[in-house]
Design a protein around this motif. Structure first.
Motif, PDB file in Angstrom:
ATOM      1  N   ALA A 190      -7.905  -0.959 -53.754  1.00 18.12           N
ATOM      2  CA  ALA A 190      -7.873  -1.723 -52.506  1.00 18.12           C
ATOM      3  C   ALA A 190      -6.631  -2.603 -52.453  1.00 18.12           C
ATOM      4  N   ARG A 191      -6.272  -3.202 -53.588  1.00 16.24           N
ATOM      5  CA  ARG A 191      -5.052  -4.022 -53.634  1.00 16.24           C
ATOM      6  C   ARG A 191      -3.817  -3.169 -53.361  1.00 16.24           C
ATOM      7  N   ALA A 192      -3.807  -1.975 -53.911  1.00 16.31           N
ATOM      8  CA  ALA A 192      -2.677  -1.082 -53.686  1.00 16.31           C
ATOM      9  C   ALA A 192      -2.565  -0.713 -52.209  1.00 16.31           C
ATOM     10  N   ALA A 193      -3.724  -0.446 -51.566  1.00 13.57           N
ATOM     11  CA  ALA A 193      -3.718  -0.124 -50.145  1.00 13.57           C
ATOM     12  C   ALA A 193      -3.228  -1.309 -49.325  1.00 13.57           C
ATOM     13  N   TYR A 194      -3.700  -2.498 -49.679  1.00 18.27           N
ATOM     14  CA  TYR A 194      -3.267  -3.708 -48.971  1.00 18.27           C
ATOM     15  C   TYR A 194      -1.765  -3.922 -49.157  1.00 18.27           C
ATOM     16  N   SER A 195      -1.260  -3.668 -50.349  1.00 22.08           N
ATOM     17  CA  SER A 195       0.173  -3.803 -50.610  1.00 22.08           C
ATOM     18  C   SER A 195       0.972  -2.865 -49.719  1.00 22.08           C
ATOM     19  N   THR A 196       0.451  -1.657 -49.514  1.00 23.25           N
ATOM     20  CA  THR A 196       1.122  -0.712 -48.622  1.00 23.25           C
ATOM     21  C   THR A 196       1.171  -1.254 -47.198  1.00 23.25           C
ATOM     22  N   VAL A 197       0.055  -1.816 -46.741  1.00 20.13           N
ATOM     23  CA  VAL A 197       0.013  -2.399 -45.397  1.00 20.13           C
ATOM     24  C   VAL A 197       1.071  -3.490 -45.252  1.00 20.13           C
ATOM     25  N   LYS A 198       1.206  -4.322 -46.274  1.00 17.60           N
ATOM     26  CA  LYS A 198       2.176  -5.419 -46.205  1.00 17.60           C
ATOM     27  C   LYS A 198       3.613  -4.898 -46.136  1.00 17.60           C
ATOM     28  N   THR A 199       3.884  -3.771 -46.811  1.00 19.55           N
ATOM     29  CA  THR A 199       5.248  -3.224 -46.768  1.00 19.55           C
ATOM     30  C   THR A 199       5.606  -2.726 -45.373  1.00 19.55           C
ATOM     31  N   TRP A 200       4.594  -2.406 -44.565  1.00 23.53           N
ATOM     32  CA  TRP A 200       4.869  -1.980 -43.198  1.00 23.53           C
ATOM     33  C   TRP A 200       5.387  -3.126 -42.335  1.00 23.53           C
ATOM     34  N   GLN A 201       5.131  -4.359 -42.753  1.00 20.33           N
ATOM     35  CA  GLN A 201       5.538  -5.558 -42.006  1.00 20.33           C
ATOM     36  C   GLN A 201       5.045  -5.517 -40.545  1.00 20.33           C
ATOM     37  N   PRO A 202       3.734  -5.372 -40.376  1.00 22.90           N
ATOM     38  CA  PRO A 202       3.193  -5.298 -39.006  1.00 22.90           C
ATOM     39  C   PRO A 202       3.405  -6.590 -38.227  1.00 22.90           C
ATOM     40  N   LYS A 203       3.586  -6.419 -36.938  1.00 17.95           N
ATOM     41  CA  LYS A 203       3.726  -7.562 -36.029  1.00 17.95           C
ATOM     42  C   LYS A 203       2.433  -7.844 -35.285  1.00 17.95           C
ATOM     43  N   GLN A 204       1.555  -6.834 -35.206  1.00 13.79           N
ATOM     44  CA  GLN A 204       0.299  -6.978 -34.490  1.00 13.79           C
ATOM     45  C   GLN A 204      -0.811  -6.315 -35.300  1.00 13.79           C
ATOM     46  N   VAL A 205      -2.024  -6.853 -35.158  1.00 12.90           N
ATOM     47  CA  VAL A 205      -3.181  -6.306 -35.859  1.00 12.90           C
ATOM     48  C   VAL A 205      -4.266  -6.017 -34.820  1.00 12.90           C
ATOM     49  N   VAL A 206      -4.723  -4.777 -34.803  1.00 13.10           N
ATOM     50  CA  VAL A 206      -5.796  -4.375 -33.887  1.00 13.10           C
ATOM     51  C   VAL A 206      -6.980  -3.915 -34.712  1.00 13.10           C
ATOM     52  N   MET A 207      -8.180  -4.271 -34.267  1.00 16.16           N
ATOM     53  CA  MET A 207      -9.407  -3.835 -34.926  1.00 16.16           C
ATOM     54  C   MET A 207     -10.371  -3.311 -33.871  1.00 16.16           C
ATOM     55  N   ALA A 208     -11.323  -2.497 -34.290  1.00 11.23           N
ATOM     56  CA  ALA A 208     -12.270  -1.936 -33.331  1.00 11.23           C
ATOM     57  C   ALA A 208     -13.222  -2.988 -32.790  1.00 11.23           C
ATOM     58  N   HIS A 209     -13.520  -4.010 -33.604  1.00 12.08           N
ATOM     59  CA  HIS A 209     -14.513  -5.022 -33.220  1.00 12.08           C
ATOM     60  C   HIS A 209     -13.913  -6.411 -33.412  1.00 12.08           C
ATOM     61  N   GLY A 210     -13.054  -6.826 -32.503  1.00 11.88           N
ATOM     62  CA  GLY A 210     -12.484  -8.155 -32.634  1.00 11.88           C
ATOM     63  C   GLY A 210     -11.243  -8.332 -31.787  1.00 11.88           C
ATOM     64  N   THR A 211     -10.807  -9.573 -31.676  1.00 17.27           N
ATOM     65  CA  THR A 211      -9.650  -9.916 -30.864  1.00 17.27           C
ATOM     66  C   THR A 211      -8.360  -9.534 -31.584  1.00 17.27           C
ATOM     67  N   PRO A 212      -7.479  -8.770 -30.949  1.00 18.21           N
ATOM     68  CA  PRO A 212      -6.212  -8.420 -31.595  1.00 18.21           C
ATOM     69  C   PRO A 212      -5.400  -9.655 -31.970  1.00 18.21           C
ATOM     70  N   VAL A 213      -4.658  -9.540 -33.047  1.00 14.84           N
ATOM     71  CA  VAL A 213      -3.788 -10.608 -33.513  1.00 14.84           C
ATOM     72  C   VAL A 213      -2.359 -10.241 -33.129  1.00 14.84           C
ATOM     73  N   THR A 214      -1.707 -11.080 -32.351  1.00 12.58           N
ATOM     74  CA  THR A 214      -0.371 -10.762 -31.845  1.00 12.58           C
ATOM     75  C   THR A 214       0.705 -11.715 -32.343  1.00 12.58           C
ATOM     76  N   GLU A 215       0.333 -12.714 -33.126  1.00 16.18           N
ATOM     77  CA  GLU A 215       1.309 -13.653 -33.663  1.00 16.18           C
ATOM     78  C   GLU A 215       1.041 -13.880 -35.146  1.00 16.18           C
ATOM     79  N   ASP A 216       2.111 -14.086 -35.920  1.00 13.95           N
ATOM     80  CA  ASP A 216       2.007 -14.388 -37.349  1.00 13.95           C
ATOM     81  C   ASP A 216       1.089 -13.404 -38.074  1.00 13.95           C
ATOM     82  N   ALA A 217       1.308 -12.117 -37.816  1.00 11.21           N
ATOM     83  CA  ALA A 217       0.441 -11.090 -38.411  1.00 11.21           C
ATOM     84  C   ALA A 217       0.475 -11.122 -39.928  1.00 11.21           C
ATOM     85  N   ASP A 218       1.639 -11.373 -40.505  1.00 15.39           N
ATOM     86  CA  ASP A 218       1.745 -11.381 -41.963  1.00 15.39           C
ATOM     87  C   ASP A 218       0.891 -12.494 -42.559  1.00 15.39           C
TER      88      ASP A 218
END
Length: 229
Positions: A190-218
């Motif tokens: 799980a840590r390895a998967a999370y590390s991969t997500v961080k390398t993508w440097q996302p700007k936005q976070v979307v989830m199926a059940h929740g409010t999208p995050v559009t600022e300070d995603a990191d």
């Protein structure tokens, strides 16, 4: 508006609530990406309606439908019927659960050649449901399905409200529910998967059940997954 623009070549569509075990209900959300070939890629499809089909027809043909974990499959049969040319891709464990669906592939760590270089992916292992997390490069959006949740205030009542609060489903910010934390048996993976997500440097976070995050995603992701250690 049925489809809400959320970045270059990327849209969101909220669907109707769905009922789950013990009377819990959840909001639903679908993401749509236009691929380089002009075809559409659908993530976690919501209940199909004529309005959604019409909106998609205006964008392009549906080429791929992805079920990001084995819990998000309820609408697949209708989509398969009305989009017979689309390829449906299964998260780990879903093919065995839905023998009635013809799947084009079982998704793994490597993206399909059809969306490689445009949408990245990684698997978060979880005893409840392994989840394929995606990253749409052009919009800078990372897509979580059930690993991050945030139900609206007052969404549940009575004992369900207490259970949801204890499970971290109704916090101030989207969080990983306690049940998914407890079901993370392989923390190094799980840590390895999370590390991969961080390398993508996302700007936005979307989830199926929740409010999208559009600022300070990191910073948000750092807080949300701090429990991994």
């Amino acid at each position: 508006m049925v489809l809400t623009p959320f970045g270059p070549g990327f849209w969101l569509a909220d669907g109707p609530d769905i009922r789950a075990a013990a009377g819990f209900h959840y909001p639903t959300r679908m993401a749509v990406a236009r691929l380089a070939d002009g075809g559409l890629w659908l993530w976690s499809p919501v209940r199909l309606t004529p309005a959604i089909l019409e909106a998609l027809d205006a964008l392009g043909p549906v080429h791929h439908i992805v079920a990001p974990n084995k819990l998000h499959h309820m609408a697949l049969a209708d989509w398969a019927h009305f989009c017979p040319e689309a390829h449906i891709h299964a998260a780990p464990g879903l093919r065995a659960k839905r023998a009635d669906i013809v799947f084009a592939s079982d998704m793994g760590e490597d993206p399909s050649a059809d969306w490689a270089g445009q949408i990245d992916q990684v698997i978060f292992p979880n005893a409840i449901a392994d989840e394929v997390v995606f990253f749409h490069r052009d919009s800078g959006t990372v897509l979580f399905t059930d690993l991050l949740q945030q139900m609206p205030r007052g969404w549940y009542r009575g004992w369900r409200r207490l259970v949801a609060w204890l499970d971290l489903m109704t916090g101030r910010d989207p969080q990983v529910p306690r049940k998914f934390r407890m079901a993370t048996r392989d923390k190094p993976a799980a840590r390895a998967a999370y590390s991969t997500v961080k390398t993508w440097q996302p700007k936005q976070v979307v989830m199926a059940h929740g409010t999208p995050v559009t600022e300070d995603a990191d910073a948000f992701l750092t807080r949300a997954f701090a429990w991994l250690g």
